[in-house]
Design an enzyme around this catalytic site. Sequence first.
Site, PDB file in Angstrom:
ATOM      1  N   LYS A 127      38.098  25.962 -10.616  1.00 36.40           N
ATOM      2  CA  LYS A 127      37.829  27.008  -9.613  1.00 36.40           C
ATOM      3  C   LYS A 127      38.350  28.363 -10.087  1.00 36.40           C
ATOM      4  CE  LYS A 127      38.126  23.454  -6.032  1.00 36.40           C
ATOM      5  NZ  LYS A 127      39.041  22.754  -5.110  1.00 36.40           N
ATOM      6  N   GLU A 176      28.990  28.993  -3.664  1.00 39.81           N
ATOM      7  CA  GLU A 176      30.105  29.268  -2.759  1.00 39.81           C
ATOM      8  C   GLU A 176      30.953  28.023  -2.512  1.00 39.81           C
ATOM      9  OE1 GLU A 176      32.532  31.186  -1.499  1.00 39.81           O
ATOM     10  OE2 GLU A 176      30.977  32.628  -0.954  1.00 39.81           O
ATOM     11  N   VAL A 178      34.162  26.689  -4.840  1.00 41.55           N
ATOM     12  CA  VAL A 178      35.516  27.256  -4.842  1.00 41.55           C
ATOM     13  C   VAL A 178      36.047  27.391  -3.417  1.00 41.55           C
ATOM     14  CG1 VAL A 178      36.941  29.228  -5.526  1.00 41.55           C
ATOM     15  CG2 VAL A 178      35.001  28.552  -6.958  1.00 41.55           C
ATOM     16  N   GLY A 183      36.169  25.469  -0.793  1.00 40.74           N
ATOM     17  CA  GLY A 183      35.439  24.910   0.344  1.00 40.74           C
ATOM     18  C   GLY A 183      34.736  25.922   1.219  1.00 40.74           C
ATOM     19  N   GLY A 229      36.001  18.875   2.834  1.00 36.68           N
ATOM     20  CA  GLY A 229      35.511  18.241   4.049  1.00 36.68           C
ATOM     21  C   GLY A 229      34.040  18.529   4.283  1.00 36.68           C
TER      22      GLY A 229
END
EC number: 1.1.1.3
Lengths: 428, 428
Positions: free
Chosen positions: B207, B131, B134, B136, B304
């Site tokens: 992605k 997961e 792609v 974030g 992040g």
Amino acid sequence: MTEPLRLGIAGLGTVGVGVVKIVRQKARLLNARAGRPIEIVAVSARTRDKDRGVNLSHYDWEDDPVKLATRDDVDVFVELMGGSDGPAKAATEAALAAGKHVVTANKAMLAIHGQALAEAAEEAGRLIRFEAAVAGGIPVIKALTEGLAGNEITRVMGVMNGTCNYILTRMQSAGLTYEEAFSEADGLGYLEADPELDVGGIDAGHKLAILSSIAFGTQVNFAGVELEGIGAITIEDIRQAADMGYRIKLLGVAQMTGRGLEQRMSPCLVPAASPLGQLEGGTNMVVLEGDEVGQIVLRGAGAGEGPTASAVMGDVMDIARGLSLPTFGIPASALSEAHPAQGTVPAPYYMRMTLEDRPGALAKVAKVLGEAGISINRMRQYDHDEPTAPVLIVTHATQRAALDTALDAMATLSEVQGTPVALRIEKV
Amino acid sequence: MTEPLRLGIAGLGTVGVGVVKIVRQKARLLNARAGRPIEIVAVSARTRDKDRGVNLSHYDWEDDPVKLATRDDVDVFVELMGGSDGPAKAATEAALAAGKHVVTANKAMLAIHGQALAEAAEEAGRLIRFEAAVAGGIPVIKALTEGLAGNEITRVMGVMNGTCNYILTRMQSAGLTYEEAFSEADGLGYLEADPELDVGGIDAGHKLAILSSIAFGTQVNFAGVELEGIGAITIEDIRQAADMGYRIKLLGVAQMTGRGLEQRMSPCLVPAASPLGQLEGGTNMVVLEGDEVGQIVLRGAGAGEGPTASAVMGDVMDIARGLSLPTFGIPASALSEAHPAQGTVPAPYYMRMTLEDRPGALAKVAKVLGEAGISINRMRQYDHDEPTAPVLIVTHATQRAALDTALDAMATLSEVQGTPVALRIEKV
């Protein structure tokens, strides 16, 4: 797991027919994705003799949904009848008791009987899945329960009644009055048989209660949702809000606060430039906020044959693939009681009122606000010909209780005509 | 299933540290949701002696990620090292061979070795979940593979490189040149060590290739992605696009056509008022289109510590809950070969060029377009002081091949200075 997953479908309205079509037309694709065939063995509806545009002759017919739900050859009972009680609830309970999984689109049943059904499902070691109950085709239950399972959820928001959003959008874009937009939506068949389910916020409130339970690990508590419909919104409010850079949306907000669980479904002002503010027509949007992930926004069709059937099939495929998950994300016995928050998180409010145009009227209103501890951010009195003056006030962040105190005091002022409108400005 | 799920984490950069924090700080919540404890048993990274702001002393340390991946007491190997080959691939292969599940955020590895890894996973009867690879924190793999499992996917689109979107947004909002916006992004640490991974569209292309595979049941084929970076976009293009009601985005588009699988990652014009057009800064957006569900839009942080760790934990929780699913939605052996489409679906194009300001120059360009079978929707020649004239053309829908023919012909015209810019206008 190559044995077929066998469905019994109760309710053959738009959504039920949509599910039948998908199972028939996409048999190969579903088999490839699930690793096993998906089959319908029996169906049930109120009327047997009706052309539904799909061939049902391959399936057994049951007049009684309870009988359908408990058939030996049914693995999953697909409940698409609707209604919080009556046959839907009876058949769902019977299905679980007979060891069947349940897939349902029934938001009312889950919002009101969710806890009892979750307990029954766990006792039976079976699943209740309900992606289609919230925000139609948007896989929001999955995102919240599974995708964000590593987060403390901090807030859930949503525009989850397409009919209300359609009405508000038409008022905004075409300058219709509430009554005109309502009639238009009615003519298009958008309204429930009891329109209050839509415009009173009840339908959207059911959805919010379901999301809250998953988000905060609490027993679903629809009675704890503060409900306010869109019936009091005027074209004047829409225009004033737009003029200040806002849109009015029937917005659901749920958050856990130090004072309990806050669940509100009410018309709010949101920034016109925000994803929620930009949402037009019948589309739905859900905003999920987690301490790790930040803000996730999901947008899509909230109703209709294809989108709702898509959500039902997502659940069916999960069951076919062997997914195992408690109904509301944690075991029913571990869900805590949802204590409704006393009061809501402070926010700025938009107020609109009509004042008699005489000296000191505005001063009296300002005084009432001041005495309630509410400070004014913006105030406008509009040009007018009549002996009354429309006045608009935007407050700084305030407690709803303080606002109610001020509204009560205003009701006693002879200068204030009618009941002032007060709408929360939600930070999104 | 009350025995703990035991993780071995390789890679302790931002994301790895984020995962460690979640497992430590949310132990109770994760246990309640998964029905079993989630534990870290061992970690690995290039440098041991480094303050990472989190206490790692409770976990065994392994210098060698392959050793970590194959430890007897590890159930799930969490690969957060990155790099398509090298230690990441070696350790992932070793983990699967040793019967471990794998959770990874490694888009490059999956885009290039996805098929082989999916085959290895199925042979071992274990899962690879990704997961975090792609978009974030957006649970898009889950939405596509599971939530929309009842749909034929018709198109997938996405803005999936936050750095590119940041650069383009800054050019738009602050009037920066490409070079200025690039430097700003660099100064903020937004760029990969090799910036071409970002601005060349490679990262976002990885992605897209992963999403394509799931959407269309094809073997992941990154080599089949038509790549075009954002380096040629000028402030002039941004302004002209805005003037016509468009925004320029590095947009990925994948769709199955009669001529094969079309996968493009390139700067495109999208309507300014669309959700994609309104996406600003580093945020990601993925649009999924299914034949039943219509259009689903997902928006959230694409990078992040928190968002990416949230996605990793979503996968870990799925495994803890017993989810079972082929890597790309159907068994690896059933994935068909992805034949890249010859040519793309026709679309209107935006063109900008500089012409020498002499009689007949514009006529020659118009003639070249006409001869290539391209009809002109709008054309503008701007006011100018120099002896050259900026000219803007928007075509009607045309084949890319026809456009290339026209561009080749223009290159031979002495009136056309430099190379014209041609950007697709995507219908979103």
